[in-house]
Design a protein around this motif. Structure first.
Motif, mmCIF file in Angstrom:
data_model
loop_
_atom_site.group_PDB
_atom_site.id
_atom_site.type_symbol
_atom_site.label_atom_id
_atom_site.label_comp_id
_atom_site.label_asym_id
_atom_site.label_seq_id
_atom_site.Cartn_x
_atom_site.Cartn_y
_atom_site.Cartn_z
ATOM 1 N N UNK A 15 0.848 -1.189 0.000
ATOM 2 C CA UNK A 15 0.000 0.000 0.000
ATOM 3 C C UNK A 15 0.879 1.233 0.000
ATOM 4 N N UNK A 16 0.750 2.042 -1.033
ATOM 5 C CA UNK A 16 1.576 3.235 -1.150
ATOM 6 C C UNK A 16 0.766 4.422 -1.629
ATOM 7 N N UNK A 17 1.424 5.272 -2.418
ATOM 8 C CA UNK A 17 0.796 6.505 -2.870
ATOM 9 C C UNK A 17 -0.003 6.329 -4.163
ATOM 10 N N UNK A 18 -0.171 5.113 -4.587
ATOM 11 C CA UNK A 18 -1.038 4.831 -5.726
ATOM 12 C C UNK A 18 -2.265 4.080 -5.234
ATOM 13 N N UNK A 19 -3.480 4.541 -5.547
ATOM 14 C CA UNK A 19 -4.675 3.832 -5.077
ATOM 15 C C UNK A 19 -4.708 2.393 -5.588
#
Length: 381
Positions: A15-19
């Motif tokens: 889980x990062x900065x891209x949905x």
């Protein structure tokens, strides 16, 4: 499927900065990290036209719908509608459900329900995660079966001599001695005596150095709503597996596993540990996928039970109590289905309880309500 619990949805490092889209309880959610690194979990259904927010982009800490550009902040409120002329306000109902999250044991958890914080059931405690004596590997797989069938299979000791014979069970000694269950509101576990087969490969190297025991103690346990613990005390060390049986839909389950061991506690043995665990899991798949009825019966008398089934019976009785409390998510409440829906009921979030005037901001009526609720009851935005 049960709501009002914490569900492990994804490994935290994914889980990062891209949905990204994740699925649980027959519904889709979008996960992303804010600039501070906190995880946001929203319903993956834009209130405007049902667009998938997970296909959108991030703008600062808001997720932007790919269809019409509506922007939602981590709490679920829409903060910008590009089609609106300057000066036009945003309707109060322009919001999606946002669910509490936490990161624990390398997993992102979301509370899927509307209970206030003080009333929420706990996340299971996994002490091995921070214990340097244990080496951990993680793995996952999908099963085309209901999660409760997979859940009960994992806690069932009596199947091991037949499904996992010579690998994890001994078909020559299939007896299960009576055991005592330790049970509280949210979990139950028991120590079960099993007769082990002689291990092979590198595990067998260790076993041959020690006298083969008559029995090994295996602790089986379930933790609501969907977690299984399997603790095997082998002559040469301990093996502990935590299974998270994620209900993607009524007939598909994603199983994520954290597997801990005290033997061969180095990276070079990880590949072998994963291979052995996957081998055991794959033996279960054809059995679980072939079970009928596909869904676990609600009535205990619909299936025959014996003493070795005591852990499963304890789960079914506790499940029945929670169904009576209204915690069950049924067919009419699921979005993900092979059948097209005109309406879908999204699992209520805590914001609905905290803000009664917004309680119907994004509630498409379930099929069972069609006769008593008008499709236009909310009126236009």
């Amino acid at each position: 499927m049960l709501k009002n619990f914490w569900y492990a949805l994804e490994f935290a490092d994914r889980v990062g900065r891209k949905p990204i889209k994740v699925r649980c309880l027959g519904q889709d959610f979008v996960l992303y990290r804010t600039r501070k690194g906190e995880v946001a979990c929203l319903s993956d259904l834009c209130v405007h036209r049902g667009g998938a927010l997970s296909m959108g982009t991030l703008k600062d800490d808001t997720v932007v719908c790919p269809y019409h550009g509506w922007e939602y902040e981590p709490g679920g409120a829409c903060v910008r509608i590009p089609a609106n002329p300057e000066g036009r306000g945003i309707p109060r109902k322009a919001r999606v459900d946002s669910y509490p999250t936490t990161t624990r044991y390398g997993l992102v958890w979301a509370f899927l329900g509307d209970l206030p914080e003080e009333e929420r059931p706990p996340i299971p405690h996994i002490p091995e995660y921070d214990n340097p004596a244990f080496r951990m590997v993680r793995l996952e797989m999908e099963v085309n079966a209901n999660y409760e069938r997979a859940f009960e299979n994992a806690v069932d000791a009596a199947h091991t001599p037949f499904v996992h014979g010579t690998v994890f069970g001994n078909p020559d000694k299939p007896e299960i001695p009576d055991y005592t269950i330790r049970q509280e509101d949210w979990f139950a576990e028991a120590d079960v005596q099993l007769s082990p087969p002689m291990p092979k490969g590198i595990w067998g190297m260790l076993a041959r150095r020690r006298k083969r025991p008559e029995h090994v103690t295996v602790t089986n346990g379930w933790y609501l709503p969907n977690v299984i613990k399997l603790h095997v005390r082998l002559p040469f060390g301990e093996l502990i597996m935590w299974d998270f049986n994620i209900p993607l839909s009524q007939d598909r389950t994603l199983i994520k596993i954290l597997a801990f061991r005290t033997f061969f506690p180095r990276a070079w043995a990880d590949k072998n540990a994963i291979k052995r665990t996957m081998r055991i899991l794959k033996q279960d798949i054809p059995i679980v996928e072939s079970q009928r009825p596909e869904l676990l019966p609600f009535d205990l008398s619909d299936e025959l039970h014996i003493r070795s089934d005591a852990l499963q019976v304890a789960y079914r009785r506790r499940r029945a109590e929670l169904i009576q409390k209204g915690w069950w998510v049924g067919d009419d409440d699921t979005v993900v289905s092979e059948h097209p829906h005109r309406r879908a009921t999204v699992i209520p979030s805590p914001a609905r309880r905290d803000n009664p005037e917004l309680a119907r901001a994004w509630v498409h009526k379930a099929r069972s309500e069609r006769g008593r609720l008008s499709a236009d009851a909310d009126g236009p935005l």
